[in-house]
Design an enzyme around this catalytic site. Structure first.
Site, short mmCIF file in Angstrom:
data_model
loop_
_atom_site.label_atom_id
_atom_site.label_comp_id
_atom_site.label_asym_id
_atom_site.label_seq_id
_atom_site.Cartn_x
_atom_site.Cartn_y
_atom_site.Cartn_z
N SER A 138 0.86 -1.19 0.00
CA SER A 138 0.00 0.00 0.00
C SER A 138 0.90 1.23 0.00
O SER A 138 1.97 1.21 0.60
CB SER A 138 -0.88 0.03 1.25
N TYR A 152 -2.69 -0.25 10.00
CA TYR A 152 -2.65 -0.72 8.61
C TYR A 152 -1.28 -0.41 8.00
O TYR A 152 -0.65 -1.27 7.37
CB TYR A 152 -3.77 -0.04 7.83
P1 NDP Z 1 -11.37 -5.96 -1.53
O1 NDP Z 1 -11.95 -5.74 -0.18
O2 NDP Z 1 -12.08 -5.51 -2.74
O3 NDP Z 1 -11.01 -7.53 -1.69
C1 NDP Z 1 -10.31 -8.17 -0.67
C2 NDP Z 1 -9.93 -9.57 -1.10
O4 NDP Z 1 -9.19 -10.16 -0.03
C3 NDP Z 1 -11.12 -10.46 -1.34
O5 NDP Z 1 -10.78 -11.43 -2.31
C4 NDP Z 1 -11.33 -11.12 0.02
O6 NDP Z 1 -11.96 -12.40 -0.04
C5 NDP Z 1 -9.90 -11.28 0.47
N1 NDP Z 1 -9.81 -11.31 1.94
C6 NDP Z 1 -10.31 -10.38 2.81
N2 NDP Z 1 -10.04 -10.76 4.07
C7 NDP Z 1 -9.37 -11.93 3.99
C8 NDP Z 1 -8.86 -12.82 4.95
N3 NDP Z 1 -8.97 -12.58 6.26
N4 NDP Z 1 -8.24 -13.94 4.53
C9 NDP Z 1 -8.14 -14.21 3.21
N5 NDP Z 1 -8.61 -13.42 2.25
C10 NDP Z 1 -9.23 -12.29 2.63
O7 NDP Z 1 -9.93 -5.27 -1.43
P2 NDP Z 1 -8.97 -4.65 -2.56
O8 NDP Z 1 -9.05 -5.44 -3.79
O9 NDP Z 1 -9.20 -3.20 -2.59
O10 NDP Z 1 -7.55 -4.87 -1.85
C11 NDP Z 1 -6.65 -5.88 -2.25
C12 NDP Z 1 -5.28 -5.59 -1.61
O11 NDP Z 1 -4.85 -4.29 -2.02
C13 NDP Z 1 -5.34 -5.56 -0.08
O12 NDP Z 1 -4.16 -6.14 0.43
C14 NDP Z 1 -5.36 -4.07 0.23
O13 NDP Z 1 -4.81 -3.79 1.50
C15 NDP Z 1 -4.49 -3.52 -0.89
N6 NDP Z 1 -4.70 -2.11 -1.17
C16 NDP Z 1 -5.93 -1.64 -1.58
C17 NDP Z 1 -6.10 -0.28 -1.81
C18 NDP Z 1 -7.39 0.30 -2.25
O14 NDP Z 1 -7.50 1.54 -2.27
N7 NDP Z 1 -8.38 -0.49 -2.64
C19 NDP Z 1 -4.99 0.66 -1.62
C20 NDP Z 1 -3.76 0.06 -1.19
C21 NDP Z 1 -3.65 -1.27 -0.98
P3 NDP Z 1 -13.60 -12.53 0.07
O15 NDP Z 1 -14.12 -11.95 -1.22
O16 NDP Z 1 -13.82 -13.98 0.21
O17 NDP Z 1 -14.01 -11.72 1.27
#
Ligand code: NDP
Length: 243
Positions: A138, A152
């Protein structure tokens, strides 16, 4: 290319789903993990299959190291090999410093830092020469422009040391390890029309959100031939929030 396999954690939606779709389009067979959204994970896998790839969706909660290791093993057992692993699964809790509980500290560190280590360690047993480890960090790992994100940010900055260390541990085997730092990216975690979105946009040089496909494009570069000499790097894809 010969048949290659990529594993993307958190591939059921958002950035992870975009990465899985892109790698499938680039020719990879793909395994994706999810925590709760089995149906959505199956739909992403079906999209990859529609492109002619083999695909697999596995439940692997990041809090459970055994499930993370099992997802790696099942990928290799089912798809036959493992060439690229993308640690993307994540959560985004935030709030006033004084409200953060010890349980929350442990959970967020488990999901982002511990699970990423476990994933990389398990994958390293299988990755061949030319293998790739790519972590999704991030922009908040490097720069925290507003309050309430300390935990975070701490959990994501752990990935900086992880990927640099992995680059050294695995370099002699021709395996690279890198980190991609998304800025504000339009997903359910952080919708571009959400209440804080205009403020987030105001911190960027370009004045806009990234799309999940923007992040996936950089991951695809690292996963492809063009990434062979990039290792130990942290690459921002953040519309200039880190400038
Ligand atoms: P989303 O919330 O859209 O998707 C999250 C994904 O992670 C889903 O596939 C979810 O699975 C899975 N997930 C959530 N919790 C768990 C868990 N405890 N164990 C296993 N899998 C889990 O998030 P984003 O796509 O936005 O984020 C993806 C990555 O990018 C993250 O690491 C986030 O921190 C990082 N990021 C995002 C930013 C943003 O602005 N969006 C900015 C910077 C970094 P399920 O669908 O089954 O819940």
């Amino acid at each position: 290319m010969g048949r290659k396999v990529a594993l993307v954690t958190g591939g059921s939606r958002g950035i992870g789903a975009a990465i899985a779709r892109r790698l499938a389009a680039d020719g990879f067979d793909v395994a994706i993990t999810y925590a709760a959204e089995a149906g959505r994970a199956a739909a992403v896998a079906a999209e990859a299959e529609a492109l002619g790839r083999r695909a697999l969706a596995v439940r692997a909660r990041a809090e459970d190291a055994g499930e993370v290791v099992a997802a790696v093993e099942r990928t290799v057992a089912t798809l036959g090999r493992l060439d690229v692993v993308v640690g993307n699964a994540g959560i985004a809790p935030y709030g006033p410093l004084e409200d953060v509980t010890l349980e929350e500290v442990d959970r967020v560190l488990a999901v982002h830092a511990r699970a990423s280590f476990v994933l990389a360690q398990a994958a390293a047993r299988h990755l061949p020469e030319g293998g790739r480890i790519i972590m999704i960090g991030s922009s908040l790992a490097e720069r925290v422009p507003y309050p309430d994100w300390t935990l975070y940010a701490m959990s994501k900055s752990a990935l900086v040391g992880l990927t640099k260390g992995l680059a050294r541990d695995l370099g002699s085997r021709g395996i690279t390890a890198n980190l991609v730092h998304p800025g504000s990216t339009d997903t359910e975690m952080n919708p571009a029309d959400g209440p804080g979105a205009d403020e987030e946009r105001s911190y960027t040089a370009l004045g806009r959100y990234c799309s999940p496909e923007d992040i996936a494009a950089t991951v695809a570069h690292l996963a492809g031939e063009g990434g062979r000499n990039i290792t130990g790097a942290a690459i921002p894809v953040d519309a200039g929030v880190s400038t």
